[in-house]
Motif scaffolding. Structure first.
Motif, PDB file in Angstrom:
ATOM      1  N   PHE A 104      90.386  42.187  98.058  1.00 17.59           N
ATOM      2  CA  PHE A 104      90.452  41.695  99.436  1.00 17.59           C
ATOM      3  C   PHE A 104      89.068  41.348  99.966  1.00 17.59           C
ATOM      4  O   PHE A 104      88.872  40.292 100.581  1.00 17.59           O
ATOM      5  CB  PHE A 104      91.100  42.749 100.336  1.00 17.59           C
ATOM      6  CG  PHE A 104      90.958  42.451 101.801  1.00 17.59           C
ATOM      7  CD1 PHE A 104      91.788  41.534 102.427  1.00 17.59           C
ATOM      8  CD2 PHE A 104      89.967  43.079 102.568  1.00 17.59           C
ATOM      9  CE1 PHE A 104      91.645  41.244 103.780  1.00 17.59           C
ATOM     10  CE2 PHE A 104      89.816  42.802 103.915  1.00 17.59           C
ATOM     11  CZ  PHE A 104      90.657  41.886 104.528  1.00 17.59           C
ATOM     12  N   LEU A 105      88.088  42.215  99.727  1.00 18.74           N
ATOM     13  CA  LEU A 105      86.743  41.965 100.243  1.00 18.74           C
ATOM     14  C   LEU A 105      86.081  40.764  99.580  1.00 18.74           C
ATOM     15  O   LEU A 105      85.336  40.022 100.231  1.00 18.74           O
ATOM     16  CB  LEU A 105      85.882  43.217 100.061  1.00 18.74           C
ATOM     17  CG  LEU A 105      86.223  44.383 100.996  1.00 18.74           C
ATOM     18  CD1 LEU A 105      85.385  45.607 100.651  1.00 18.74           C
ATOM     19  CD2 LEU A 105      86.011  43.989 102.462  1.00 18.74           C
ATOM     20  N   PHE A 106      86.338  40.553  98.288  1.00 19.83           N
ATOM     21  CA  PHE A 106      85.821  39.363  97.618  1.00 19.83           C
ATOM     22  C   PHE A 106      86.356  38.105  98.309  1.00 19.83           C
ATOM     23  O   PHE A 106      85.615  37.165  98.586  1.00 19.83           O
ATOM     24  CB  PHE A 106      86.220  39.353  96.146  1.00 19.83           C
ATOM     25  CG  PHE A 106      85.401  40.263  95.281  1.00 19.83           C
ATOM     26  CD1 PHE A 106      84.064  40.503  95.544  1.00 19.83           C
ATOM     27  CD2 PHE A 106      85.968  40.880  94.174  1.00 19.83           C
ATOM     28  CE1 PHE A 106      83.306  41.334  94.737  1.00 19.83           C
ATOM     29  CE2 PHE A 106      85.218  41.715  93.366  1.00 19.83           C
ATOM     30  CZ  PHE A 106      83.887  41.947  93.646  1.00 19.83           C
ATOM     31  N   ARG A 107      87.656  38.089  98.595  1.00 19.36           N
ATOM     32  CA  ARG A 107      88.251  36.920  99.221  1.00 19.36           C
ATOM     33  C   ARG A 107      87.816  36.790 100.680  1.00 19.36           C
ATOM     34  O   ARG A 107      87.512  35.693 101.154  1.00 19.36           O
ATOM     35  CB  ARG A 107      89.791  37.012  99.152  1.00 19.36           C
ATOM     36  CG  ARG A 107      90.373  36.958  97.765  1.00 19.36           C
ATOM     37  CD  ARG A 107      90.142  35.607  97.092  1.00 19.36           C
ATOM     38  NE  ARG A 107      88.846  35.524  96.434  1.00 19.36           N
ATOM     39  CZ  ARG A 107      88.086  34.464  96.383  1.00 19.36           C
ATOM     40  NH1 ARG A 107      88.450  33.353  96.955  1.00 19.36           N
ATOM     41  NH2 ARG A 107      86.931  34.467  95.752  1.00 19.36           N
ATOM     42  N   PHE A 108      87.807  37.900 101.411  1.00 15.49           N
ATOM     43  CA  PHE A 108      87.424  37.875 102.826  1.00 15.49           C
ATOM     44  C   PHE A 108      85.999  37.362 103.004  1.00 15.49           C
ATOM     45  O   PHE A 108      85.728  36.497 103.839  1.00 15.49           O
ATOM     46  CB  PHE A 108      87.556  39.286 103.415  1.00 15.49           C
ATOM     47  CG  PHE A 108      87.112  39.387 104.848  1.00 15.49           C
ATOM     48  CD1 PHE A 108      87.982  39.074 105.877  1.00 15.49           C
ATOM     49  CD2 PHE A 108      85.817  39.798 105.169  1.00 15.49           C
ATOM     50  CE1 PHE A 108      87.568  39.160 107.203  1.00 15.49           C
ATOM     51  CE2 PHE A 108      85.397  39.882 106.488  1.00 15.49           C
ATOM     52  CZ  PHE A 108      86.278  39.567 107.509  1.00 15.49           C
ATOM     53  N   SER A 109      85.081  37.880 102.198  1.00 19.42           N
ATOM     54  CA  SER A 109      83.680  37.490 102.319  1.00 19.42           C
ATOM     55  C   SER A 109      83.462  36.034 101.944  1.00 19.42           C
ATOM     56  O   SER A 109      82.546  35.381 102.446  1.00 19.42           O
ATOM     57  CB  SER A 109      82.797  38.393 101.465  1.00 19.42           C
ATOM     58  OG  SER A 109      83.147  38.285 100.087  1.00 19.42           O
TER      59      SER A 109
END
Length: 382
Positions: A104-109
């Motif tokens: 999720f954080l890879f995509r969000f960032s």
């Protein structure tokens, strides 16, 4: 698109560093297709086109394919995303080496910082436009309800009345839902060809039968790309590279000629079927058999990387242009070929600057703050 635009950078391996550079070329061409398709926005006054004749747009004869079918660039983006996600994340998610928080954080960032900035820019400029025209430019549903949906990148999940604010984000909004489906299916079944085939069939059937929610088209395209990546890595494909290459070349060159010369391109169903068959064949060929010379590989990679920024900034540029022309008391010179070239050049140039000086720094800062134990190299590759 993000595809279009939203896929992570293809994996880079020392022994085969140009493995997926061909996909970057496809991403870039798809981005250009979307920009050309949306060029018609320059003919809008408020929410309606005025005096718009598709064939009168600049360089129509040369760019007819993009002017008439550029909207299909979004489906190509989704397919490329599926290919890269399965190639890059499929096995690591299934082996639980990559958990949902990191995914999720890879995509969000990667996606959210530029989305938020362009959303706020469009919100401000649409307010100015409304004050002078008593209507919004192109995308009309710009109320609080749609602003909240946009904040959560949920603009097209089914709660909207129509397109709003930075309208092109609709395709990214749908892709986020498919990211969740991807994580769940791959974590449970692995990068299974059978699961991908079933989801392609379900999504494709929904599109053909005109099921209302557009997420089905995204599912079909994304998993078609994923299925292509899985097949390309199979032992059978590796053992029969020469006949596969010949078959793909024959199909890629002959099928467009047949569709165009027989008039089949006029059929809605044939268009969908053609995209569903041609796109994965093109991805397979470009990933497996097309090699980019080392001296231009960095340039090609950059072209692929700026597709997301070009996708999100092109409508704010159009809206700003409409405001400037209004205050100068002049119509938008949409029919001028030099204006067309200036729009493309400025959009792509600004996209490069945005990627280098905003997207990447913002992405790195978010990942450093929220994933301090992940190596810098792993963050760049995600």
């Amino acid at each position: 698109m993000p595809i279009p635009t939203t896929a992570p950078s293809p994996p880079r391996r020392p022994a085969d560093s140009s493995k997926l550079s061909g996909l970057e070329i496809i991403r870039f061409i798809s981005a250009i297709a979307v920009l050309v398709w949306h060029y018609q926005h320059f003919y809008y006054v408020a929410a309606q086109p005025v005096g718009f004749v598709r064939e009168d747009q600049p360089f129509y004869a040369a760019l007819r394919l993009f002017y008439d079918y550029g909207f299909s660039g979004v489906q190509v983006f989704w397919c490329v995303s599926g290919y890269i996600f399965f190639w890059k994340y499929g096995s690591s998610i299934h082996r639980k080496e990559l958990d949902f928080r990191k995914f999720f954080l890879f995509r969000f960032s990667r996606l959210y910082p530029l989305h938020l900035v362009t959303l706020m820019l469009v919100w401000a400029m649409q307010g100015i436009y409304f004050s002078t025209h008593q209507s919004y430019f192109v995308y009309a549903d710009n109320d609080l309800h749609h602003f909240v949906l946009q904040l959560f990148m949920a603009s097209d999940w089914g709660f909207q009345k129509g397109y709003s604010f930075n309208g092109p984000i609709w395709s990214i909004s749908l892709e986020i839902l498919v990211y969740l489906l991807f994580f769940l299916t791959v974590r449970t079944f692995g990068p299974s060809p059978l699961v991908s085939l079933v989801l392609v069939a379900v999504g494709g059937a929904a599109v053909v039968t005109k099921v209302a929610h557009p997420v089905f088209g995204c599912i079909a395209s994304f998993y078609l790309g994923g299925l292509t990546a899985t097949v390309s890595r199979s032992a059978f494909a590796k053992a029969h590279q020469k006949p596969v290459k010949l078959l793909l070349l024959t199909f890629l060159t002959a099928s467009p000629v047949i569709v165009l010369t027989t008039g089949l391109s006029e059929s809605r169903y044939i268009k969908h079927l053609f995209i569903l068959l041609y796109t994965p064949a093109l991805l397979y060929f470009m990933a497996e058999f097309f090699k980019v010379p080392t001296r231009i590989e960095k340039t090609v990679l950059m072209l692929g990387n700026v597709t997301y920024s070009s996708y999100l900034i092109h409508f704010p540029i159009q809206l700003a242009t409409a405001l400037v022309c209004f205050y100068l008391g002049r119509p938008i010179p949409a029919g001028n070929p030099l204006f067309f070239l200036a729009f493309l050049g400025f959009t792509l140039g600004l996209a490069v600057l945005t990627y280098r000086h905003f997207e990447m720094p913002a992405q790195a800062e978010i990942r450093r703050a929220w994933m301090p134990k992940v190596s810098a190299r792993a963050m760049r590759r995600a």
